[in-house]
Design a protein around this motif. Sequence first.
Motif, short mmCIF file in Angstrom:
data_model
loop_
_atom_site.label_atom_id
_atom_site.label_comp_id
_atom_site.label_asym_id
_atom_site.label_seq_id
_atom_site.Cartn_x
_atom_site.Cartn_y
_atom_site.Cartn_z
N ASN A 44 0.86 -1.18 0.00
CA ASN A 44 0.00 0.00 0.00
C ASN A 44 0.89 1.23 0.00
N VAL A 45 0.84 2.00 -1.08
CA VAL A 45 1.63 3.22 -1.22
C VAL A 45 0.74 4.39 -0.81
N TYR A 46 1.28 5.32 0.01
CA TYR A 46 0.43 6.39 0.52
C TYR A 46 1.25 7.61 0.91
N ILE A 47 0.52 8.68 1.19
CA ILE A 47 1.13 9.94 1.67
C ILE A 47 0.72 10.11 3.14
N PRO A 48 1.64 9.97 4.06
CA PRO A 48 1.30 10.16 5.48
C PRO A 48 1.26 11.65 5.83
N TYR A 49 0.67 11.95 6.98
CA TYR A 49 0.68 13.33 7.48
C TYR A 49 2.03 13.59 8.14
#
Length: 270
Positions: A124-129
């Motif tokens: 799962n590729v994502y942009i964290p805060y």
Amino acid sequence: MWQNTSVIDKMYQKLAIQVSLNGLSFATFDTLLNKPLVLQKIDLGKVHVTTKIEDLFAEAFQNHPELKAGYDDIVIIHSNNLSTFVPAALFDEDYLGSYLQFNTKVFETDFFAFDELANYEMNNVYIPYVNMNNYFIDRFGTFDYKHSNTVLVNKLLDVSKNKEERKMFVHVSDSHFEIVVIQNQKLQLYNSFDYKTPEDFLYYILFAAEQLQLNPENFKLELLGKIKEGDALYNIAYKYVRNVSLFDVSFMTNTFSETENREHFILLHS
């Protein structure tokens, strides 16, 4: 963070915090009994662009002493719709942003991360805060973090073992929802949609069903997250899809209500 180096020093306590742009939830766990102990939701309201997230979180930490206790493990769960799943065979860690650009607007300054779902050969590729992670670094020093949809999809795949029927799961949040279609531990579709009205909600469900040739008269739709019988979202789905039900959480053995277990399904399986 407390650094415990021996069995004698270990407290067998875990803290999980799920963060989003409009609030946070947290749960504490007894890791010996593998049971959640405390579950708390903190609504931050609509966060203004000039509001410092650090100030909002500082108030939460001030009002909830559980957040300041000592733990062996701390995990932060980032809840947003800035993520996508990539099969392991197609995954290259050097091109994380390339995967996300197909379903969200990305910038050169964005920080990308990924979670491995080893049992299911995908990531799962994502942009964290990043600003929230920085705050927790100051608070805890050391912690793990992951995306909410990693937990969601991984657990739904787990519970679909030996179930040959294709099933659609919809996980509802305040302003977006995830559609997950699974058949016997095989992920057939994952997508996240923003919504404002119940009609938006229904449209995307029926559109996804059509793409997978799922007949609204036959396929099973299970709802979880922030939804319960009688809600506008539940009612409109019930009207147009024949086999609608709330996700069965009876396997979750804790002291919380069914509604709480559905709403905080991700947090409680982190």
